[in-house]
Design an enzyme around this catalytic site. Structure first.
Site, mmCIF file in Angstrom:
data_model
loop_
_atom_site.group_PDB
_atom_site.id
_atom_site.type_symbol
_atom_site.label_atom_id
_atom_site.label_comp_id
_atom_site.label_asym_id
_atom_site.label_seq_id
_atom_site.Cartn_x
_atom_site.Cartn_y
_atom_site.Cartn_z
ATOM 1 C CG HIS A 42 44.902 67.445 57.505
ATOM 2 N ND1 HIS A 42 45.981 67.396 56.466
ATOM 3 C CD2 HIS A 42 45.905 67.276 58.647
ATOM 4 C CE1 HIS A 42 47.080 67.276 56.676
ATOM 5 N NE2 HIS A 42 47.011 66.795 58.111
ATOM 6 C CD GLU A 56 44.411 67.878 52.694
ATOM 7 O OE1 GLU A 56 44.528 67.789 54.227
ATOM 8 O OE2 GLU A 56 44.826 66.616 52.157
ATOM 9 C CB SER A 84 49.546 65.296 58.104
ATOM 10 O OG SER A 84 49.861 66.588 58.568
#
Length: 664
Positions: free
Chosen positions: A504, A390, A261
């Protein structure tokens, strides 16, 4: 007793100094294997047995002076050398941040919250070093068993360069607003032991403490709040690790940055920035690249956010121009908790975090794609990847009144439109209509559950998968060797609702080897998948290629955008194949090719029909999804434009929706 003023740790004075010299000086006949002499001073770690192998762990190693008092909002200053052996056996504090407490007591949320006290004094490293116990080479592993080791020197000889072990340097995510290297999920003992690599992680400042930008008001870049202080923290940590790699048995030329991320975005910036370019020749970008909408901001936006925070902290914004030093002194006197809370006033909706790497002209010299186009990446190796779902995590948090954590929601069409228009409120009306076209579930009719799924898809594609694809292709075109993975496994122990899919961050535990922890209730196939991912990441750190012995993992190119699927079942909904193209090829053709062309039609006098002329025959023929979009999106928009041109009332957006439905 005395207290080391740098570390604030107590030591016995004379006795410890003498003993410290003894344990590292052969003249005394005593060698302490847990003491390492670094450029800053000696440190003592601890030893642990992991997967049948000894790993030396060093926690809380300072690489910078505490950024407190006069150093708040400034670039980091290297740590002062210390005398005596520093105790490196305790996890360091986490940098100042707010906790996520939307679901009190829920372990799935709590696992990402700081597990150590938060403090401004937080710039420390953690390092894991495997000893020379011999680990079996991945080629000979018997997947499905726990017999990972063999008693020979083959693995050590094959997997250690003449200069030492490869080193993986982890950068955590958290939207540049939160995160800490001390999380249980980031415990790198298994990764170091099974992968036979040194692993290190650093703390860096997040939020306003790491990204407050006031450079236009300050004389000289070295002064207060230059922006990107958190990136300078990372850079200083990487330099310290490179300088001290040999002390830990590592090769300073085999440093691989990896992050997830915001961490992945950070890695991509370090590979391009003139400040850090050359510190590493390999990078692993997990669900985050610098070109993502949330991953960077202009100087103008950063300045606006900084001005808002100063005002919210009652530090007399009107004096900023004539007396910036007075304002900054006020900001240094504001309680850290107040700043940590007030900064969230500038949150601008889903993934609209008020802190991010800023185009400051120094660390970040231009917008991401311009920096990429101007880069020479020959000799750079990249492993990049995305997860299947995600967007669902962020969708839940930003629209918590619409969705439930545990159960799927039947989302009516009107709510679908409301959420989509809210998420993409900064887009023009034609753009929003095109996005809604793209993500309407035409095949399923007015299926509320499909509506929920499609909103999650839109968030994941726009904010993560499609920027990742675009950046990966840009990397290849600048000379980098790129391999792409797609993580599609829904973990059996996942605490999140089934509707959220492969979230995610779900791949992180596999890369760090957590499923191989026998005390955790993973299935055997998940343990095997984790071991396989650990070996791939480690092999990449050594060679620049994540493929294991006898395995084919093709390079990712524009002509052949092939990705490798990570799934515990050995198959996926992609017809059971280990490879795929894209991922999300049609959706990403929409975001990365079609929508920018539509955006170019920014004034009513310019016809969207001209977009057809702008598209070369080669472009259209090579991306068939564009043809579909032209038919389903551009033709109705052309009709709309002609209606405007003839001074007729243009069709209502819903009519255009119905037009596409009819054409479909």
């Amino acid at each position: 007793m005395f207290v080391n003023q740098r570390t604030r740790r107590p030591y016995m004075s004379v006795f410890v100094l003498v003993l410290g010299a003894a344990v590292i000086c052969p003249a005394y006949g005593i060698i302490d294997r847990l003491v390492v002499q670094t450029s800053s001073g000696p440190i003592r770690g601890r030893s642990t047995m992991v997967q049948g192998r000894e790993v030396h762990v060093f926690n809380g190693v300072p690489f910078a002076k505490p950024p407190v008092d006069s150093l708040r909002f400034k670039k980091p200053v290297p740590a002062e050398p210390w005398h005596g052996v520093l105790d490196a056996t305790r996890l360091p504090p986490s940098c100042i941040q707010e906790r996520y407490e939307y679901f009190p007591g829920f372990a799935g949320e709590e696992m990402w919250n700081p597990n150590t006290n938060v403090s401004e004094d937080c710039l420390y490293l953690n390092i894991w070093v495997p000893t020379k116990t011999r680990l079996r080479h991945g080629r000979g592993l018997n997947f499905g068993s726990n017999d990972y080791f063999q008693d020979d020197d083959d693995f050590q000889r094959q997997h250690q360069s003449k200069g030492g072990l490869a080193m993986l340097v982890w950068i955590y995510g958290g939207g540049f607003m939160s995160g800490t290297s001390t999380l249980d999920i980031y415990n790198a003992e298994i990764l170091a032991a099974v992968g036979n690599v040194i692993v290190a992680s650093m703390q860096y400042r997040v939020g306003a403490f790491g990204f407050l930008y006031l450079a236009p008001y300050i004389n000289g870049y070295e002064e207060d709040a230059p922006g990107n202080m958190g990136m300078w923290d990372q850079a200083l940590a990487i330099r310290w690790l490179k300088e001290n790699a040999k002390a830990f048995g590592g090769d300073p030329d085999l440093i691989t940055l990896f992050g997830e991320s915001a961490g992945g975005s950070s890695v991509s910036l370090h590979l391009l920035s003139p400040v850090t370019r050359g510190l590493s020749k390999r990078g692993i970008l997990q669900s985050g690249t610098l070109n993502a909408p949330w991953s960077h901001m202009t100087a103008e936006k950063a300045l606006q956010i900084a001005e808002g925070l100063i005002d919210d902290c009652n530090c007399n914004l009107t004096m900023l121009k004539e007396s910036p030093s007075t304002v900054m002194q006020c900001m240094r006197n504001v309680d850290a908790k107040t700043i940590s809370v007030q900064q969230w006033n500038s949150y601008s909706g889903i993934l609209g975090f008020p802190s991010a790497p800023t185009i400051d002209g120094v660390f970040m010299t231009a917008d991401p794609m311009t920096m990429l186009r101007e880069a020479n990446l020959e000799g750079i190796d990249i492993l990049v990847g995305s997860n299947r779902d995600e967007g669902t995590y962020f969708l839940l948090y930003d629209f918590i009144d619409y969705f439930e954590k545990d159960a799927a929601t039947s989302l009516p069409r009107d709510k679908f439109l409301e959420i989509m228009n809210t998420i993409f409120n900064k887009a023009s009306e034609p753009e929003r209509e095109a996005i809604i076209f793209q993500y309407t579930g035409w095949e399923s009719g007015n299926d509320g559950y499909q509506n929920q799924h499609q909103v999650g898809r839109a968030v994941g594609d726009h904010f993560f998968i499609c920027p990742t694809n675009e950046f990966a292709l840009g990397l290849t075109e600048r000379g980098a060797s790129v391999h792409y993975y797609y993580f599609t496994h829904r973990t059996s122990t996942s605490l999140w609702g089934e509707w959220m899919g492969v979230l995610h961050g779900d791949e992180v535990e596999y890369i760090f080897g957590q499923p191989m922890n026998a005390s955790l209730q993973y299935r055997q196939r998940e343990r095997d998948l984790s071991r396989r991912m650990v070996l791939s990441v480690s092999e990449f750190a050594r060679t620049g290629n994540p493929a294991l012995e006898g395995e084919h993992w093709p390079l990712y190119t524009r002509e052949n955008p092939i990705f490798f699927i990570f799934n515990a079942e050995g198959e996926d909904d992609l017809r059971g194949e280990k490879y795929g193209r894209g991922p999300m090829a049609t959706s990403c053709a929409f975001w990365n090719d079609f929508l920018p062309r539509l955006r170019a039609w920014s004034v009513p006098s310019k016809s969207p029909c001209n977009l057809l002329e702008q598209m070369s025959i080669a472009s259209v023929s090579s991306t068939m999804p564009i043809v579909v979009m032209v038919v389903l999106v551009l033709i109705p928009l052309c009709a709309w434009w002609w209606a405007i041109k003839k001074n007729k009332t243009p069709p209502h957006p819903q009519v255009i929706l119905e037009t596409r439905a009819f054409m479909h």
